[in-house]
Motif scaffolding. Structure first.
Motif, mmCIF file in Angstrom:
data_model
loop_
_atom_site.group_PDB
_atom_site.id
_atom_site.type_symbol
_atom_site.label_atom_id
_atom_site.label_comp_id
_atom_site.label_asym_id
_atom_site.label_seq_id
_atom_site.Cartn_x
_atom_site.Cartn_y
_atom_site.Cartn_z
ATOM 1 N N THR A 369 129.960 29.969 29.278
ATOM 2 C CA THR A 369 130.647 29.494 28.085
ATOM 3 C C THR A 369 129.877 29.942 26.851
ATOM 4 O O THR A 369 128.814 29.390 26.548
ATOM 5 C CB THR A 369 130.770 27.965 28.090
ATOM 6 N N PRO A 370 130.366 30.964 26.146
ATOM 7 C CA PRO A 370 129.662 31.432 24.948
ATOM 8 C C PRO A 370 129.927 30.504 23.772
ATOM 9 O O PRO A 370 130.836 29.675 23.797
ATOM 10 C CB PRO A 370 130.270 32.815 24.717
ATOM 11 N N SER A 371 129.140 30.665 22.730
ATOM 12 C CA SER A 371 129.351 29.874 21.521
ATOM 13 C C SER A 371 128.724 30.587 20.341
ATOM 14 O O SER A 371 127.956 31.526 20.491
ATOM 15 C CB SER A 371 128.747 28.472 21.672
ATOM 16 N N GLY A 372 129.067 30.099 19.147
ATOM 17 C CA GLY A 372 128.483 30.627 17.931
ATOM 18 C C GLY A 372 129.214 31.830 17.393
ATOM 19 O O GLY A 372 130.022 32.463 18.070
ATOM 20 N N ALA A 373 128.896 32.147 16.153
ATOM 21 C CA ALA A 373 129.527 33.280 15.487
ATOM 22 C C ALA A 373 128.944 34.606 15.933
ATOM 23 O O ALA A 373 129.482 35.667 15.623
ATOM 24 C CB ALA A 373 129.374 33.130 13.971
ATOM 25 N N GLY A 374 127.817 34.555 16.642
ATOM 26 C CA GLY A 374 127.211 35.793 17.123
ATOM 27 C C GLY A 374 126.581 36.607 16.016
ATOM 28 O O GLY A 374 126.744 37.828 15.957
ATOM 29 N N ALA A 375 125.884 35.942 15.103
ATOM 30 C CA ALA A 375 125.268 36.646 13.978
ATOM 31 C C ALA A 375 124.343 37.748 14.485
ATOM 32 O O ALA A 375 123.494 37.511 15.341
ATOM 33 C CB ALA A 375 124.491 35.660 13.113
ATOM 34 N N SER A 376 124.517 38.936 13.963
ATOM 35 C CA SER A 376 123.734 40.079 14.449
ATOM 36 C C SER A 376 122.244 39.869 14.227
ATOM 37 O O SER A 376 121.422 40.280 15.046
ATOM 38 C CB SER A 376 124.196 41.365 13.754
ATOM 39 N N SER A 377 121.873 39.223 13.114
ATOM 40 C CA SER A 377 120.456 39.002 12.848
ATOM 41 C C SER A 377 119.843 38.062 13.875
ATOM 42 O O SER A 377 118.692 38.220 14.279
ATOM 43 C CB SER A 377 120.265 38.423 11.441
ATOM 44 N N SER A 378 120.634 37.089 14.312
ATOM 45 C CA SER A 378 120.151 36.146 15.317
ATOM 46 C C SER A 378 119.904 36.849 16.641
ATOM 47 O O SER A 378 118.854 36.677 17.268
ATOM 48 C CB SER A 378 121.163 35.010 15.500
ATOM 49 N N TYR A 379 120.861 37.645 17.078
ATOM 50 C CA TYR A 379 120.698 38.330 18.357
ATOM 51 C C TYR A 379 119.668 39.443 18.280
ATOM 52 O O TYR A 379 119.024 39.763 19.283
ATOM 53 C CB TYR A 379 122.035 38.865 18.857
ATOM 54 N N ALA A 380 119.482 40.017 17.099
ATOM 55 C CA ALA A 380 118.432 41.020 16.937
ATOM 56 C C ALA A 380 117.071 40.387 17.185
ATOM 57 O O ALA A 380 116.199 40.977 17.826
ATOM 58 C CB ALA A 380 118.488 41.637 15.542
ATOM 59 N N ARG A 381 116.885 39.165 16.713
ATOM 60 C CA ARG A 381 115.619 38.467 16.942
ATOM 61 C C ARG A 381 115.472 38.075 18.408
ATOM 62 O O ARG A 381 114.363 37.953 18.915
ATOM 63 C CB ARG A 381 115.526 37.228 16.055
ATOM 64 N N ALA A 382 116.607 37.859 19.069
ATOM 65 C CA ALA A 382 116.556 37.435 20.474
ATOM 66 C C ALA A 382 116.436 38.605 21.439
ATOM 67 O O ALA A 382 116.147 38.403 22.610
ATOM 68 C CB ALA A 382 117.797 36.618 20.817
ATOM 69 N N SER A 383 116.678 39.804 20.968
ATOM 70 C CA SER A 383 116.639 40.965 21.855
ATOM 71 C C SER A 383 115.213 41.509 21.947
ATOM 72 O O SER A 383 114.482 41.532 20.964
ATOM 73 C CB SER A 383 117.573 42.058 21.357
ATOM 74 N N SER A 384 114.843 41.943 23.152
ATOM 75 C CA SER A 384 113.472 42.398 23.345
ATOM 76 C C SER A 384 113.371 43.701 24.110
ATOM 77 O O SER A 384 112.327 44.338 24.102
ATOM 78 C CB SER A 384 112.673 41.321 24.090
ATOM 79 N N LEU A 385 114.437 44.118 24.783
ATOM 80 C CA LEU A 385 114.469 45.395 25.480
ATOM 81 C C LEU A 385 115.913 45.711 25.810
ATOM 82 O O LEU A 385 116.785 44.846 25.763
ATOM 83 C CB LEU A 385 113.631 45.357 26.766
#
Length: 411
Positions: A369-385
């Motif tokens: 179950t996904p949620s949120g607007a999916g802000a690119s800045s948020s996922y950029a901080r969460a991405s690591s590889l």
């Protein structure tokens, strides 16, 4: 084979570097122009040969950590190479790199305040960087928590090393720790005792939780290729401002609350927490928290989830969770097919949390179950590889857990 455009580019580059290369028209009597594809292949072979000379390895498993070191038959002589193979948020954890090799020869733990030289406790409390290895197979039953000092590597390769049946590993307010190739299981509570944490300090410890690996205010921590099961509290917990952590290639089984990342909903210092969870196998007998997250940024990538009884990934206090390229095989029971669980929040609140599933393989009725607007800045901080396709997860995680490495042959 390289594309035609790339081949031509490499051809002309090669020609500039090779003044003796002869150009001519096909109809002339002089030697023919070389096939650009063959030139490209020659250049690529030359580049690959140079990489091999520089020490780059590739076993072709698709697992970037393993490809970095496992196909070296001389791994035992090049142990510290492992420190260059990290990925994700904990990739800069160097452990005891460039320190001396410390060989644990004694499995005992008779005195947590004055540990005997040759024991694991004597090794981990030292002030200098150390790469700690084990002389033989051993089961280490600790009397109290093993409180590590900074810049240490616990390297179990070449022996079957079990830390079990007592308190286990604590990484508290220290940095640059690598734990690799250990069996950690049946961990108990410790405490109400004095324990040494450095050559010149020991202190009173209250009752511990009984985690397999407890990270408390730690940073630059990498736990790789460990097998963990059946502990009193969590298998791996990271709390109180811990960050820059990678948990990779581990095999976890037979446990309830597997992994807690974030101390409490009110402990906002965990907003800076960044954890990569990659290439792990979450196996049989697991119930929940794979992981349970709070506040921070969590990259869950290319893991194999084959069992969960309640849920796989959960959280509270608005964490950002980036789930990519995982394989989720739902349990066979009628219910509990959902991968995700939001805790201590109404839907009106959690619908704004950034949780996404990208490229995950959801099997046997599993759903995320996904949620949120999916802000690119948020996922950029969460991405690591970069995530690999979920179809490769079986290959990437097939060797999860402690490896049976033997000297003189590839692991």
């Amino acid at each position: 084979m390289a594309s035609p455009s790339l081949s031509l580019l490499l051809f002309f580059l090669f020609s500039l570097l090779s003044p003796n290369l002869i150009f001519s028209s096909p109809s002339s009597s002089s030697p023919s122009v070389q096939d650009p594809h063959l030139v490209a292949q020659d250049v690529e072979r030359s580049i690959n040969a140079s990489r091999r000379q520089l020490g780059y390895l590739s076993c072709g498993t698709g697992n970037p950590i393993d490809d970095c070191w496992r196909c070296d038959p001389n791994w035992e002589k090049n142990r510290q190479r492992l420190a260059d193979c990290g990925i994700g948020f904990g990739k800069n954890a160097i452990g005891g790199k460039n320190g001396r090799i410390y060989v644990v020869t004694d499995s005992g733990d008779d005195d947590p305040v004055n540990p005997k030289p040759g024991t694991i406790r004597h090794a981990v409390i030292q002030s200098e960087p150390l790469w700690i290895i084990f002389a033989r197979d051993m089961v280490i039953q600790l009397k109290e928590e093993l409180i590590m000092n900074s810049y240490k590597t616990l390297d179990g390769r070449g022996a079957s090393v079990h830390i079990a049946n007592g308190p286990c590993i604590t990484i508290q307010y220290v940095t640059n720790i690598i734990i690799h190739g250990l069996h950690v299981h049946d961990c108990k509570q410790g405490g109400n005792a004095y324990v040494r944490d450095s050559p010149d300090h020991y202190g009173w410890r209250t009752v511990s939780d009984g985690d397999g690996i407890s990270i408390f205010g730690g940073s630059h921590v990498w736990v790789d290729h460990c097998s963990l099961s059946n502990c009193n509290d969590g298998l791996i917990d990271a709390i109180h401002g811990s960050t820059a952590i990678t948990l990779s290639n581990n095999f976890m089984t037979h446990h309830d609350k597997v992994m807690l990342l974030g101390h409490s909903d009110s402990y906002t210092q965990d907003k800076n927490m960044q954890v990569t969870i990659a290439f792990n196998h979450f196996g049989e007998g697991l119930v929940q928290r794979m992981p349970r997250c709070r506040h921070g940024y969590f990259h869950v990538v290319n893991n194999d989830y084959t069992h969960w009884e309640m849920y796989a990934i959960g959280g509270s206090a608005a964490p950002t969770i980036n789930s990519q390229g995982n394989r989720f095989l739902a349990p066979n029971q009628r219910f509990n097919k959902e991968v995700t669980k939001r805790e201590e929040a109404s839907e009106s609140e959690w619908k704004n949390w950034n949780w996404r599933s990208e490229g995950d393989l959801l099997l046997n009725g599993a759903f995320f179950t996904p949620s949120g607007a999916g802000a690119s800045s948020s996922y950029a901080r969460a991405s690591s590889l970069g995530a690999r396709p979920s179809s490769l997860v079986g290959t990437i995680t097939v060797s999860s857990g402690a490896l049976a490495c033997r000297k003189g042959s590839r692991c």
